[in-house]
Motif scaffolding. Structure first.
Motif, short mmCIF file in Angstrom:
data_model
loop_
_atom_site.label_atom_id
_atom_site.label_comp_id
_atom_site.label_asym_id
_atom_site.label_seq_id
_atom_site.Cartn_x
_atom_site.Cartn_y
_atom_site.Cartn_z
N ARG A 7 -2.14 9.20 -6.68
CA ARG A 7 -0.72 9.30 -6.31
C ARG A 7 -0.45 10.56 -5.49
O ARG A 7 0.26 10.54 -4.48
CB ARG A 7 0.12 9.30 -7.61
N HIS A 10 -1.71 10.39 -1.87
CA HIS A 10 -0.84 9.60 -1.01
C HIS A 10 0.47 10.31 -0.71
O HIS A 10 0.98 10.24 0.42
CB HIS A 10 -0.61 8.22 -1.61
N GLU A 11 1.02 11.00 -1.69
CA GLU A 11 2.22 11.81 -1.44
C GLU A 11 1.93 12.88 -0.40
O GLU A 11 2.74 13.12 0.50
CB GLU A 11 2.70 12.47 -2.74
N THR A 37 -3.35 4.20 0.79
CA THR A 37 -1.95 4.59 0.68
C THR A 37 -1.06 3.35 0.76
O THR A 37 -0.11 3.19 -0.01
CB THR A 37 -1.58 5.61 1.77
N GLU A 40 -1.64 1.20 -2.45
CA GLU A 40 -0.98 1.74 -3.63
C GLU A 40 0.51 1.43 -3.63
O GLU A 40 1.07 1.04 -4.65
CB GLU A 40 -1.19 3.25 -3.74
N TRP A 41 1.16 1.59 -2.48
CA TRP A 41 2.59 1.31 -2.42
C TRP A 41 2.86 -0.15 -2.78
O TRP A 41 3.77 -0.45 -3.54
CB TRP A 41 3.14 1.62 -1.03
N TYR A 115 5.88 3.29 6.19
CA TYR A 115 6.60 4.29 5.40
C TYR A 115 7.87 4.76 6.11
O TYR A 115 8.42 5.80 5.77
CB TYR A 115 5.70 5.48 5.09
#
Length: 122
Positions: A7, A10-11, A37, A40-41, A115
């Motif tokens: 997490r 990716h942040e 990334t 995961e989202w 994103y």
């Protein structure tokens, strides 16, 4: 512990993209990290919808119709996703199929647009 490490990677990727955009410099990320990334989202949205706890995520249903976005990285083999918003809810899979709409380009650009960040200018 692995969840949080993933997490935070990716942040950090997205914050780096934001910093690069603000500084007017090129943003690059390793293809495997960029693809993960996005994965995961999509996993988070699917998991959240399955719990039924987030009304906004629960609205990701087709309502009598369906929408099939296709994400397609042109520079990384296999970096493709088909997302479906059907009556039963949100689903996703890695696939190359016809879709209602496609987002196609270099993986870094696909990630940024996914994103809701501007892609680099060519």
């Amino acid at each position: 512990m692995a969840f949080w490490a993933r997490r935070m990677v990716h942040e950090t990727v997205i914050h780096r993209a934001d910093a690069a955009i603000a500084a007017g410099i090129t943003f690059e990320v390793e293809p495997d990290v960029a693809a993960d990334t996005i994965d995961e989202w999509l996993e988070i949205v699917a998991r959240t919808q399955s719990t039924g706890t987030d009304p906004e995520v629960n609205e990701l249903r087709g309502g009598g119709c369906s929408l099939h976005p296709h994400l397609h990285a042109t520079d990384v083999p296999g970096a493709e996703w088909l997302i479906e918003f059907g009556e039963d809810g949100f689903s996703r899979r890695r696939a190359h199929e016809k879709a209602t709409v496609a987002l196609r380009g270099p993986l870094t650009d696909v990630l940024q647009v996914f994103y809701r960040r501007p892609a680099r200018r060519q």
